[in-house]
Design a protein around this motif. Structure first.
Motif, PDB file in Angstrom:
ATOM      1  N   SER B   8       1.279 -16.390  -4.658  1.00  0.00           N
ATOM      2  CA  SER B   8       0.829 -17.763  -4.842  1.00  0.00           C
ATOM      3  C   SER B   8       0.834 -18.098  -6.323  1.00  0.00           C
ATOM      4  N   LEU B  10      -0.707 -20.457  -7.762  1.00  0.00           N
ATOM      5  CA  LEU B  10      -2.005 -20.929  -8.268  1.00  0.00           C
ATOM      6  C   LEU B  10      -2.982 -19.762  -8.409  1.00  0.00           C
ATOM      7  N   GLY B  11      -2.625 -18.632  -7.868  1.00  0.00           N
ATOM      8  CA  GLY B  11      -3.521 -17.486  -7.953  1.00  0.00           C
ATOM      9  C   GLY B  11      -2.963 -16.356  -8.796  1.00  0.00           C
ATOM     10  N   GLU B  31       6.986 -15.787   1.026  1.00  0.00           N
ATOM     11  CA  GLU B  31       5.580 -15.468   1.330  1.00  0.00           C
ATOM     12  C   GLU B  31       4.637 -16.488   0.674  1.00  0.00           C
ATOM     13  N   ASP B  32       3.592 -16.033  -0.023  1.00  0.00           N
ATOM     14  CA  ASP B  32       2.602 -16.982  -0.544  1.00  0.00           C
ATOM     15  C   ASP B  32       3.125 -17.847  -1.694  1.00  0.00           C
ATOM     16  N   TYR B  35       4.066 -22.041  -1.193  1.00  0.00           N
ATOM     17  CA  TYR B  35       3.147 -23.179  -1.386  1.00  0.00           C
ATOM     18  C   TYR B  35       3.512 -24.012  -2.618  1.00  0.00           C
ATOM     19  N   THR B  38       5.441 -27.354  -2.205  1.00  0.00           N
ATOM     20  CA  THR B  38       4.961 -28.359  -1.261  1.00  0.00           C
ATOM     21  C   THR B  38       4.383 -29.555  -1.992  1.00  0.00           C
ATOM     22  N   PRO B  61      11.057 -19.839   7.128  1.00  0.00           N
ATOM     23  CA  PRO B  61      10.112 -19.217   8.079  1.00  0.00           C
ATOM     24  C   PRO B  61       8.723 -19.011   7.463  1.00  0.00           C
ATOM     25  N   ASP B  62       8.679 -18.702   6.163  1.00  0.00           N
ATOM     26  CA  ASP B  62       7.381 -18.522   5.508  1.00  0.00           C
ATOM     27  C   ASP B  62       6.639 -19.855   5.336  1.00  0.00           C
ATOM     28  N   GLU B  64       7.039 -22.530   7.296  1.00  0.00           N
ATOM     29  CA  GLU B  64       6.633 -22.971   8.634  1.00  0.00           C
ATOM     30  C   GLU B  64       5.429 -22.187   9.140  1.00  0.00           C
ATOM     31  N   ALA B  65       5.390 -20.892   8.841  1.00  0.00           N
ATOM     32  CA  ALA B  65       4.250 -20.073   9.253  1.00  0.00           C
ATOM     33  C   ALA B  65       2.959 -20.652   8.685  1.00  0.00           C
ATOM     34  N   ARG B  66       3.060 -21.239   7.498  1.00  0.00           N
ATOM     35  CA  ARG B  66       1.880 -21.760   6.811  1.00  0.00           C
ATOM     36  C   ARG B  66       1.597 -23.221   7.139  1.00  0.00           C
ATOM     37  N   LEU B  68       3.493 -25.879   6.749  1.00  0.00           N
ATOM     38  CA  LEU B  68       3.895 -26.850   5.734  1.00  0.00           C
ATOM     39  C   LEU B  68       5.402 -27.115   5.731  1.00  0.00           C
TER      40      LEU B  68
ATOM     41  N   TYR C  16      -1.460 -14.629   5.833  1.00  0.00           N
ATOM     42  CA  TYR C  16      -0.160 -13.944   6.026  1.00  0.00           C
ATOM     43  C   TYR C  16       0.373 -13.171   4.823  1.00  0.00           C
ATOM     44  N   ASP C  45      -6.749 -20.641  -2.787  1.00  0.00           N
ATOM     45  CA  ASP C  45      -5.758 -20.625  -1.714  1.00  0.00           C
ATOM     46  C   ASP C  45      -6.382 -20.413  -0.338  1.00  0.00           C
ATOM     47  N   TYR C  48      -5.896 -22.896   2.515  1.00  0.00           N
ATOM     48  CA  TYR C  48      -4.683 -22.888   3.341  1.00  0.00           C
ATOM     49  C   TYR C  48      -4.906 -22.215   4.694  1.00  0.00           C
ATOM     50  N   GLN C  54       0.383 -24.210  11.921  1.00  0.00           N
ATOM     51  CA  GLN C  54       1.000 -22.937  11.534  1.00  0.00           C
ATOM     52  C   GLN C  54       1.890 -22.435  12.676  1.00  0.00           C
ATOM     53  N   GLN C  55       3.115 -22.040  12.320  1.00  0.00           N
ATOM     54  CA  GLN C  55       4.117 -21.605  13.298  1.00  0.00           C
ATOM     55  C   GLN C  55       4.686 -20.280  12.828  1.00  0.00           C
ATOM     56  N   THR C  56       4.195 -19.172  13.361  1.00  0.00           N
ATOM     57  CA  THR C  56       4.534 -17.881  12.759  1.00  0.00           C
ATOM     58  C   THR C  56       5.653 -17.114  13.471  1.00  0.00           C
ATOM     59  N   GLY C  58       8.791 -17.317  13.221  1.00  0.00           N
ATOM     60  CA  GLY C  58       9.849 -16.948  12.284  1.00  0.00           C
ATOM     61  C   GLY C  58       9.533 -15.730  11.434  1.00  0.00           C
ATOM     62  N   ILE C  59       8.250 -15.436  11.212  1.00  0.00           N
ATOM     63  CA  ILE C  59       7.917 -14.266  10.396  1.00  0.00           C
ATOM     64  C   ILE C  59       7.370 -13.125  11.260  1.00  0.00           C
ATOM     65  N   ARG C  89      -3.937 -28.687  -3.993  1.00  0.00           N
ATOM     66  CA  ARG C  89      -2.894 -28.239  -3.069  1.00  0.00           C
ATOM     67  C   ARG C  89      -2.335 -29.373  -2.235  1.00  0.00           C
TER      68      ARG C  89
END
Lengths: 111, 98, 121
Positions: B8, B10-11, B31-32, B35, B38, B61-62, B64-66, B68, C16, C45, C48, C54-56, C58-59, C89
């Motif tokens: 991330s 921001l982190g 992964e993170d 974000y 976005t 895919p990452d 969409e998992a989140r 966003l 995740y 964070d 979030y 959330q659609q996981t 794909g992962i 955010r």
């Protein structure tokens, strides 16, 4: 890991007998699981098992017994939302036994 | 060169360090790190400011998992796993920033 | 309830990418059995974690976000989101999959001071 044989098909279970793949579940598997728990499935049993499957589908967790009891009371009527009623159906714990029969993992919040 | 960021923004200072060190090329956010690309995220402006020097990609895919997948900012190209492979193949070298 | 302690779970990581969010949720669900006064706060964070949609698939990871909606059944009803973190955010209250109370950083600090136990994830 272990396997159970039901109707000529093999299903993967964990060391405590819970189904590994949720999607493997069917009524034959449920009846087999019930048998290993010495439970004869009745409409009342199915009602709880089906409720658990719906709950899991919605929230992706198997509810703790306390939560299950409350939620059953809300959905199926207050007389069924008691420990006495649920333990009457599943003597070794409605969480553990009913979840196993429903093909769910062990309840979250079950210590 | 391909730079892969998975933290991330921001982190962690990873993206900043990457932008300050690298001279140009492709940056893939996974992964993170996704974000950052976005709408409304404070890092989106950082990406936009660096778009002249770098080409940004996001692993969908990452994103969409989140939840966003519909908030990707302009100028960042969405890629799937196949696109990820293409990026690594088409670049001479690749650095995964940890 | 009079001898219940005030427990706060501080969530600061996105879901995740690391295991913190899921671990926190599991500890919350388990500790709910002890009938304490539980608050969940979402900073940085961590906000979030509550994002809708959330659609996981794909992962190939389990989407555990629906479980936040079950917290109510577990009598965990105090959920707080830090306003500054949410805004940095690009999120609004409508983006969350459960009802939350939005607090400023200062209000969050005051709430933290009231706790008996603070657990950080």
């Amino acid at each position: 890991m272990a396997n159970i044989e039901v109707g000529g098909k093999s299903y993967e279970t964990d060391e405590e007998g819970y189904l590994v793949n949720l999607s493997d579940w069917n009524t034959d598997v449920a009846n087999f699981m019930a048998q290993t728990e010495n439970i004869t499935m009745t409409d009342q049993h199915w009602e709880v098992v089906n409720f658990l499957r719906e709950y899991f589908d919605e929230y992706q967790i198997a509810p703790a017994v306390r939560v299950l009891t409350k939620a059953i009371g809300k959905k199926l009527g207050a007389e069924k939302g008691t420990s006495e009623y649920l333990y009457g159906l599943f003597p070794y714990g409605p969480g553990k036994q009913a979840c196993k029969i429903a093909g769910l993992p062990k309840p979250t919040g079950c210590i | 060169m391909l730079h892969i960021i998975n933290k991330s923004t921001l982190g962690s200072s990873t993206l900043d360090t990457c932008l300050n060190t690298a001279t140009g090329g492709d940056i893939l956010l996974i992964e993170d790190a996704v974000y950052a690309a976005t709408k409304g995220n404070a890092s989106a402006a950082v990406l936009q400011a660096a778009m002249g020097r770098f080409k940004f990609h996001v692993l969908m895919p990452d994103l969409e998992a989140r939840g966003l997948g519909d908030r990707l900012i302009e100028g960042v190209s969405p890629v799937d796993y196949g696109g990820f492979v293409d990026l690594t193949v088409n670049n001479k070298s690749c650095q995964s920033w940890l | 309830m009079s001898d219940a302690k005030k427990f706060m779970f501080v969530n600061r990581k996105a879901p995740y990418g690391t295991i913190y969010a899921l671990e926190s949720l599991e500890v919350v669900l388990i500790s709910a059995a002890f009938d304490q006064d539980v608050s969940l706060v979402f900073l940085d964070d961590g906000v979030y974690q509550l994002k809708k949609g959330q659609q996981t698939k794909g992962i190939e990871t389990k989407n555990f976000s629906p479980a936040y909606r079950a917290l109510e059944d577990y009598d965990v009803e105090k959920l707080y989101v830090e306003k500054e973190a949410m805004e940095a955010r690009g999120l609004t209250e409508e983006d969350f999959l459960v009802d939350v109370t939005v607090l400023s950083r200062a209000e969050m600090g005051a709430l933290m001071d009231e706790q008996d136990v603070v657990l950080s994830f």
